[in-house]
Design an enzyme around this catalytic site. Sequence first.
Site, PDB file in Angstrom:
ATOM      1  N   CYS A  50       1.116  -1.096   0.073  1.00 41.02           N
ATOM      2  CA  CYS A  50      -0.068   0.373   0.180  1.00 41.02           C
ATOM      3  C   CYS A  50       1.126   1.078  -0.236  1.00 41.02           C
ATOM      4  CB  CYS A  50      -0.599   0.160   1.041  1.00 41.02           C
ATOM      5  SG  CYS A  50      -0.438   0.045   2.636  1.00 41.02           S
ATOM      6  N   HIS A  99      18.620  -0.653  -1.624  1.00 42.10           N
ATOM      7  CA  HIS A  99      17.204  -0.304  -1.233  1.00 42.10           C
ATOM      8  C   HIS A  99      16.024  -1.304  -1.056  1.00 42.10           C
ATOM      9  CE1 HIS A  99      13.491   2.314  -1.929  1.00 42.10           C
ATOM     10  NE2 HIS A  99      12.968   1.437  -3.187  1.00 42.10           N
TER      11      HIS A  99
END
Lengths: 435, 274
Positions: A50, A99
Amino acid sequence: MHIIAVGLNHRTAPVELRERVAIGEDELAGLASGLAAGGAFAESAVLCTCNRSEVYGCVPEVDAAVARAVELLAQRAEWPEERLKPHLYAYEHAEASRHLFRVACGIDSMVIGESQVLGQVREAFERAVALGSASTVLTTLARNALEVGKQARTETNIGVGRLSVSSAAVDLARSVLGDLSGDRVMVVGAGEMSELTLTHLVDAGVRSIRVANRTHERARALAERFGGEAIAFDEFPRRIAESDIVITQTGAREPLIGPAAVREALRVRRSRPLVFIDIAVPRDVDPAVGDLANVFLFDIDDLEAISAHHLAERQAEVVRVEALISNQLARFNRWLKGLQAVPLIQQLEAEFERVRQDELERALRRIRGLSPEQAAGVDQALHRYKQKLVRPPIEALKRLVESDADEEILAIFREVYGLSARPPSEGQPGEGDSA
Amino acid sequence: MSADEHPFLLAAAGLYLLSALLCHGRWPMRGDRAGRWGMAVAAAGCGLHAAAIALCIVAARHWVLTELRATLLLVGWAIPATYLIALRRAPIGLATIAMTLAAAAVFGALAVPAQPLGQTVDHPWFFVVHVTAAVAGYAAFSLAFCCTVAYLVQEALLKRKRLVGFSQRLPSLEAADAMGARLAALGFVLWTLMIATGALLAWLEVGEWWSWTPKQTWSLLTWTAYAAYTHLRTIGDYRGRRTVLILAVGFVCAGLTYLLAGYLGDPYHPFHSS
């Protein structure tokens, strides 16, 4: 081959845009083939939660691949590329791996240190493997990310201490009452916060629930939702004795619960400890109640102090998590470098084998009348000769790669042995590219 | 008794203290890892401690150790040993209290001079049961006392709103109360056995069941305190601070039985053998 990560998250894009870019499970196959088209992506995987939509890839050419990813994301969002671009980030090489590691550790999440993201990373890469879009490089990258994600949660306090005010209330009830499964809770004032706290308490095992509210309808609705009992509002003081946890959130201007009522309740309870969680402002429980023995009164400030403390603790742990990530990244990069050596070794062996075959043919043509045994003897001699010649450079190459040799050294190596920069068979997994 | 065991005992006490520090969870390590290391260090201390006791037994050429120093060593060993067996899954803050108590017992043993052994008896098996029950009973009461301390510390932390940190590593009030009650019940059974075998031994050796010596009187008082506690908690269903304080009173009685009575000159339990 290079690793890249392209996408957007809660820091770079507002929720409206994140919703537009969000990639459904049924769209993954289409996206994967779009990325792979024309060889822009050798491997790809899509991580969509989300708070983020990200494309990870193992690509021959960074710029082309990034452009392809941006194009497809813009298509998905039905949003012009120029307007999407400012919200996107693109990482390449070690920064892309770093990342993903940070994402897996939860330090890139909105709620720092949350653990759900670890499962989401696992699922994303499992799906990519199932679709056939991810293979050696990306699965190894994902495995490393999951490893460091788990390590971060076991070896640091990044995931320790709950952050929401309502879960802090549950923790406090637990420090008094231990296992909550046999305990009884009474809610006085059916507000949003008291409902949230009740949800957490039910998750923690509380089964016996009573709700009192000035408008009885609301009490009944809340009680029904949790399988509890609605009681008349003026009845609640008499029910304190039967409760182990009392949550109050009414709009009353004056305290509703005073020391006298609680003292009486304690007498009936034979001093069994009693927890008050007073979320109301102004407070519903007279602070003097907290001075009684065996009564534990917590107000909204206490709860907020706990969640602030946990947040600060987690933030302080980020440095330690970054250190774990750097270690894992070094390990992963060594593996990735080692992968570069594989095609070079294959090339070298093929080259030596080619020379051997040439010389064998020439020798057999020149020396006529050899018996099959003699011919086999020549073959073996040349084979041993080749092996002895090829082994030292291969060992040297492995050592060089392990000791962080850069591209230049590998290029020199190719030059010395007369190997081309492009391996003979195109499209092998993990082929070296000296560009 | 020789001094061969001194280095072992010093090391064991040091390890208990280190374990207590680790289980406290602030320094030199934090989090669950500190707790795991704390338990491992305590186990190492317990091993060294056992070795020291074995050396004492060898030096004394006697199985049953009765004088002050040796019994302190035994009780001090039984506390961490029982903890590691029965309570190792309890919240780790409890270990801080238990290991501190164990270290205190060992330092206490090191501080008192070694004594020659007391008298020999004609009924060694009753004697063995009597002494063993006493040592195990003291250990159970000590651990129950640790739960009491955990309860009081946790209560104070919650009341003062020190809601994060050590409070989260200590057992909840209810858990500390329940553990304390179980340990007290265990101690109570052992104590009853100890008094029964003691009376039997007295009858067999000197022909008198009970003679109100200081040790006998105090051990009966201790028994009464724990009986009252168990009674209030189970039949009366009382809980909370006051009930827990009765447990502390019981421990003080047990401590007085252990030390004071000996120095008051109990004929059957002399610490100073003449």
